[in-house]
Design a protein around this motif. Structure first.
Motif, PDB file in Angstrom:
ATOM      1  N   UNK A  18       0.873  -1.204   0.014  1.00  0.00           N
ATOM      2  CA  UNK A  18      -0.160  -0.240  -0.025  1.00  0.00           C
ATOM      3  C   UNK A  18       1.028   1.179   0.159  1.00  0.00           C
ATOM      4  N   UNK A  19       0.349   2.467  -0.570  1.00  0.00           N
ATOM      5  CA  UNK A  19       1.217   3.784  -0.392  1.00  0.00           C
ATOM      6  C   UNK A  19      -0.019   4.509   0.034  1.00  0.00           C
ATOM      7  N   UNK A  20       0.462   5.094   1.302  1.00  0.00           N
ATOM      8  CA  UNK A  20      -0.272   6.158   2.081  1.00  0.00           C
ATOM      9  C   UNK A  20       0.347   7.605   1.592  1.00  0.00           C
ATOM     10  N   UNK A  21      -0.625   8.578   1.512  1.00  0.00           N
ATOM     11  CA  UNK A  21      -0.044   9.811   1.175  1.00  0.00           C
ATOM     12  C   UNK A  21      -0.965  10.700   2.460  1.00  0.00           C
ATOM     13  N   UNK A  22      -0.194  11.750   2.482  1.00  0.00           N
ATOM     14  CA  UNK A  22      -0.521  12.877   3.740  1.00  0.00           C
ATOM     15  C   UNK A  22      -0.117  14.256   3.015  1.00  0.00           C
ATOM     16  N   UNK A  23      -1.284  15.012   2.709  1.00  0.00           N
ATOM     17  CA  UNK A  23      -1.052  16.314   2.107  1.00  0.00           C
ATOM     18  C   UNK A  23      -1.429  17.326   3.225  1.00  0.00           C
ATOM     19  N   UNK A  24      -0.462  18.414   2.997  1.00  0.00           N
ATOM     20  CA  UNK A  24      -0.521  19.368   4.100  1.00  0.00           C
ATOM     21  C   UNK A  24      -1.112  20.692   3.569  1.00  0.00           C
ATOM     22  N   UNK A  25      -1.915  21.370   4.390  1.00  0.00           N
ATOM     23  CA  UNK A  25      -2.499  22.590   3.733  1.00  0.00           C
ATOM     24  C   UNK A  25      -1.795  23.639   3.854  1.00  0.00           C
ATOM     25  N   UNK A  26      -0.566  23.650   4.288  1.00  0.00           N
ATOM     26  CA  UNK A  26       0.408  24.607   4.380  1.00  0.00           C
ATOM     27  C   UNK A  26       1.838  24.178   4.330  1.00  0.00           C
ATOM     28  N   UNK A  27       2.875  24.946   4.459  1.00  0.00           N
ATOM     29  CA  UNK A  27       4.380  24.565   4.767  1.00  0.00           C
ATOM     30  C   UNK A  27       4.585  23.934   5.808  1.00  0.00           C
ATOM     31  N   UNK A  28       5.304  22.584   5.808  1.00  0.00           N
ATOM     32  CA  UNK A  28       5.816  21.919   6.879  1.00  0.00           C
ATOM     33  C   UNK A  28       7.068  21.573   6.735  1.00  0.00           C
ATOM     34  N   UNK A  29       7.559  21.293   7.754  1.00  0.00           N
ATOM     35  CA  UNK A  29       9.095  20.973   7.820  1.00  0.00           C
ATOM     36  C   UNK A  29       9.327  19.443   8.017  1.00  0.00           C
ATOM     37  N   UNK A  30       9.889  19.149   9.121  1.00  0.00           N
ATOM     38  CA  UNK A  30       9.781  17.396   9.326  1.00  0.00           C
ATOM     39  C   UNK A  30       8.453  16.985   9.401  1.00  0.00           C
ATOM     40  N   UNK A  31       8.416  15.765   9.048  1.00  0.00           N
ATOM     41  CA  UNK A  31       7.386  15.075   8.810  1.00  0.00           C
ATOM     42  C   UNK A  31       7.421  13.479   9.149  1.00  0.00           C
ATOM     43  N   UNK A  32       6.449  12.868   9.543  1.00  0.00           N
ATOM     44  CA  UNK A  32       6.393  11.527  10.224  1.00  0.00           C
ATOM     45  C   UNK A  32       5.222  10.714  10.073  1.00  0.00           C
ATOM     46  N   UNK A  33       5.403   9.405  10.152  1.00  0.00           N
ATOM     47  CA  UNK A  33       4.354   8.492  10.041  1.00  0.00           C
ATOM     48  C   UNK A  33       4.255   7.885  11.371  1.00  0.00           C
ATOM     49  N   UNK A  34       3.239   7.685  12.316  1.00  0.00           N
ATOM     50  CA  UNK A  34       3.147   6.862  13.394  1.00  0.00           C
ATOM     51  C   UNK A  34       1.770   5.925  13.416  1.00  0.00           C
ATOM     52  N   UNK A  35       1.754   5.018  13.837  1.00  0.00           N
ATOM     53  CA  UNK A  35       0.719   4.110  13.903  1.00  0.00           C
ATOM     54  C   UNK A  35       0.196   3.751  15.190  1.00  0.00           C
ATOM     55  N   UNK A  36      -1.086   3.117  15.262  1.00  0.00           N
ATOM     56  CA  UNK A  36      -1.596   2.663  16.644  1.00  0.00           C
ATOM     57  C   UNK A  36      -2.601   1.771  16.184  1.00  0.00           C
ATOM     58  N   UNK A  37      -1.975   0.371  16.633  1.00  0.00           N
ATOM     59  CA  UNK A  37      -2.950  -0.679  16.838  1.00  0.00           C
ATOM     60  C   UNK A  37      -3.937  -0.849  17.910  1.00  0.00           C
ATOM     61  N   UNK A  38      -4.777  -1.722  17.734  1.00  0.00           N
ATOM     62  CA  UNK A  38      -5.959  -2.046  18.617  1.00  0.00           C
ATOM     63  C   UNK A  38      -5.297  -2.434  19.942  1.00  0.00           C
ATOM     64  N   UNK A  39      -5.693  -1.368  20.922  1.00  0.00           N
ATOM     65  CA  UNK A  39      -5.228  -1.595  22.275  1.00  0.00           C
ATOM     66  C   UNK A  39      -3.794  -1.169  22.631  1.00  0.00           C
ATOM     67  N   UNK A  40      -3.367  -0.785  21.525  1.00  0.00           N
ATOM     68  CA  UNK A  40      -1.810  -0.447  21.807  1.00  0.00           C
ATOM     69  C   UNK A  40      -1.410   1.128  21.608  1.00  0.00           C
ATOM     70  N   UNK A  41      -0.360   1.590  22.087  1.00  0.00           N
ATOM     71  CA  UNK A  41       0.070   2.823  22.121  1.00  0.00           C
ATOM     72  C   UNK A  41       0.515   3.208  20.776  1.00  0.00           C
ATOM     73  N   UNK A  42       0.212   4.780  20.474  1.00  0.00           N
ATOM     74  CA  UNK A  42       0.892   5.053  19.320  1.00  0.00           C
ATOM     75  C   UNK A  42       2.252   5.115  19.131  1.00  0.00           C
ATOM     76  N   UNK A  43       2.863   4.609  18.259  1.00  0.00           N
ATOM     77  CA  UNK A  43       4.231   4.368  17.704  1.00  0.00           C
ATOM     78  C   UNK A  43       4.764   4.889  16.625  1.00  0.00           C
ATOM     79  N   UNK A  44       6.176   5.336  16.832  1.00  0.00           N
ATOM     80  CA  UNK A  44       6.660   5.721  15.644  1.00  0.00           C
ATOM     81  C   UNK A  44       6.829   4.792  14.428  1.00  0.00           C
ATOM     82  N   UNK A  45       6.851   5.135  13.172  1.00  0.00           N
ATOM     83  CA  UNK A  45       6.896   4.372  12.188  1.00  0.00           C
ATOM     84  C   UNK A  45       8.200   4.784  11.190  1.00  0.00           C
TER      85      UNK A  45
END
Length: 124
Positions: A18-45
């Protein structure tokens, strides 16, 4: 205020991509993806610096996921290959609108903008 909108999630069989996309409405600098599975804490990807030349990945996705960005489109991507059932989660895009140069930001508290998430489901 910057708004982030993720897309590209869905249902895929184990081993698929799969390919995920994330579009920002304005200028951004550092960006990341995180994920959160069922019953789990959000984690860095994965994280990418403002110029797109440096990236970092969680050990669990190294060699399978690739983060990239197109600053002309204010968009960050996450290409996910060889997906596993344990990759199933809601994936969130995060952005920082202050310039940290080449520094990679991998902590939740380092980001000031978040998307609403996109669901990724991986069937075994």
């Amino acid at each position: 205020q910057v708004q982030l909108v993720e897309s590209g999630g869905g249902l895929v069989q184990a081993g698929g991509s799969l390919r995920l996309s994330c579009t920002a409405s304005g200028r951004t600098y550092a960006m990341s993806w995180f994920r959160q599975g069922p019953g789990l804490e959000r984690e860095f990807v994965a994280a990418i610096n403002s110029r797109g030349g440096i990236a970092n990945y969680a050990d669990s996705v190294k060699g399978r996921f690739t983060i990239s960005r197109d600053n002309a489109k204010n968009t960050v991507y996450l290409q996910m290959n060889s997906l596993k059932p344990e990759d199933a989660a809601v994936y969130y895009c995060a952005a920082q609108n202050s310039d940290y140069g080449s520094r990679l930001l991998i902590r939740i508290a380092e980001y000031n903008y978040w998307g609403r998430g996109t669901q990724v489901t991986v069937s075994s």
